[in-house]
Design an enzyme around this catalytic site. Sequence first.
Site, PDB file in Angstrom:
ATOM      1  N   HIS A  97       0.834  -1.211   0.000  1.00 45.19           N
ATOM      2  CA  HIS A  97       0.000   0.000   0.000  1.00 45.19           C
ATOM      3  C   HIS A  97       0.864   1.255   0.000  1.00 45.19           C
ATOM      4  O   HIS A  97       1.999   1.242   0.485  1.00 45.19           O
ATOM      5  CB  HIS A  97      -1.023  -0.010   1.142  1.00 45.19           C
ATOM      6  N   ASP A  99      -0.384   4.371   1.095  1.00 47.65           N
ATOM      7  CA  ASP A  99      -0.753   5.301   2.161  1.00 47.65           C
ATOM      8  C   ASP A  99      -0.069   4.895   3.469  1.00 47.65           C
ATOM      9  O   ASP A  99       0.458   3.792   3.594  1.00 47.65           O
ATOM     10  CB  ASP A  99      -2.282   5.350   2.343  1.00 47.65           C
ATOM     11  N   ASP A 129       6.117   0.344   7.353  1.00 42.38           N
ATOM     12  CA  ASP A 129       4.738   0.049   6.941  1.00 42.38           C
ATOM     13  C   ASP A 129       4.262   1.091   5.951  1.00 42.38           C
ATOM     14  O   ASP A 129       3.686   2.082   6.347  1.00 42.38           O
ATOM     15  CB  ASP A 129       3.835   0.026   8.182  1.00 42.38           C
ATOM     16  N   GLU A 163      -5.225   1.514   2.242  1.00 38.24           N
ATOM     17  CA  GLU A 163      -5.175   0.318   3.084  1.00 38.24           C
ATOM     18  C   GLU A 163      -5.380   0.676   4.539  1.00 38.24           C
ATOM     19  O   GLU A 163      -5.931  -0.105   5.312  1.00 38.24           O
ATOM     20  CB  GLU A 163      -3.831  -0.401   2.904  1.00 38.24           C
ATOM     21  N   GLU A 164      -4.921   1.864   4.941  1.00 42.04           N
ATOM     22  CA  GLU A 164      -4.978   2.228   6.356  1.00 42.04           C
ATOM     23  C   GLU A 164      -6.368   2.688   6.798  1.00 42.04           C
ATOM     24  O   GLU A 164      -6.569   3.024   7.964  1.00 42.04           O
ATOM     25  CB  GLU A 164      -3.932   3.304   6.678  1.00 42.04           C
TER      26      GLU A 164
HETATM   27 ZN   LIG Z   1       0.566  -1.704   6.386  1.00 37.88          ZN
END
Ligand SMILES: [Zn+2]
Length: 458
Positions: A97, A99, A129, A163-164
């Site tokens: 991802h 974001d 992440d 995704e977040e």
């Molecule tokens: Zn992640």
Amino acid sequence: MAEIQRAQDASDRDAETVDQQALDEVVRFTSDLIRIDTSNTGDGTCRERPAAEYVAERLAEVGIEPVLLERTPGRTNVVARIRGSDPSADALLVHGHLDVVPAEPADWQVHPFSGEVRDGVVWGRGAIDMKNMDAMMLATVRQWARSGVRPRRDVVLAFTADEEASAEDGSGFLADHHADLFEGCTEGISESGAFTFHAGGGMRIYPIAAGERGTAWLKLTARGRAGHGSKVNRDNAVSRLADAVSRIGAHEWPVRLTPTVRAALRELAALYDLDVDPERPDFDVDALMAKLGPAAKLVEPTVRNSANPTMLTAGYKVNVIPGSATAYVDGRVVPGGEAEFRTTMDALTGPDVSWDYHHGEVALQAPVDSSSFAAMRAAIERFDPDGHVVPYCMSGGTDAKQFSRLGIVGYGFSPLRLPEGFDYQALFHGVDERVPVEGLHFGVRVLDHFLRGVPGSR
Ligand SMILES: [Zn+2]
């Protein structure tokens, strides 16, 4: 002799590993992507497009043709397919991802959107992440393009938005509206696995995710008789809600071991020379976890369902009994545990409180005896021969949940070697998120090795 053998092993590794340009690029791309602020607060203001364009340019530069896709303007996803050499092999999805979760600069030692490389460490939101993985994906396929390497399987790259938060502008949108781009994909790899977990005593564990608990965010509503706060009232919505919330908070969920967690427990027990067998009827998971020390953290959140009350709302004035009261509960469900979760919630809430899903996501389970899992294990062990790979189940969720709707089995494999003192789980969404350059180099070597050679699952 052992010295010579080790030197030989090292040179074999070097001979086959990635070139210097890829090693340089993975650092630069991580840093550049961190500098593009893609904070996702969940209120729709996030704009992944500049990061998506950056990724698309890096692919186009080496002749890979990406597609940019948006459900909402600015919420951009990038997908590209690299043709494999074996047309009979099924395709592999590699997704990351774009974001990140927000960061408060005042709390950080280094500005979270600086991407600064200081003393061999890249700093910033997304370093773990998961702009690191996005950069590893780019560095790997660019090197393949430069040197004419083709993987055996088709590799589909997806860089996703959102995704977040809900994934509605990201993997959810791709799965629902662009399934054709993922044709032939049977397995996927992405975040939250294959990082170094320091288990104490110098032991390095690399947990590879082969499952995710499901999400069950619940809204509870208690109804009662509204009235004056000075009168007798046995139908008080606030009391009813409080009783239900208290029962949920105190509930001891029974142990429910899924195949992935059983495998994790078996392998961890073996690592610690503990003579226990999760298949035996008298197996006591809590007793085993007590003996695993820090490594218990890898299994503890996934041996049972959970439900934590998190929000309460009721009333507007101290002398007025409201007619209703609401609460929210963050429930997480092990694969296969959905029916039990529902009947348990019915019982705990009782007749006076209703409950419903505020937001739900499926639980996932991936086989740990697949050839792909074996290839992931081998790739890690090649570059850290003293490391121990174990399967594990994630306590939360990733984009793999959305892609599972396309029949894609998801693994958490975003390889990263971290020195002691770098606690992956604390850096994840944490303050001072950062990643060592050496860790990125390890990651790109492992990813390259795995992706080149991974056999198809057919
Ligand atoms: Zn992640």
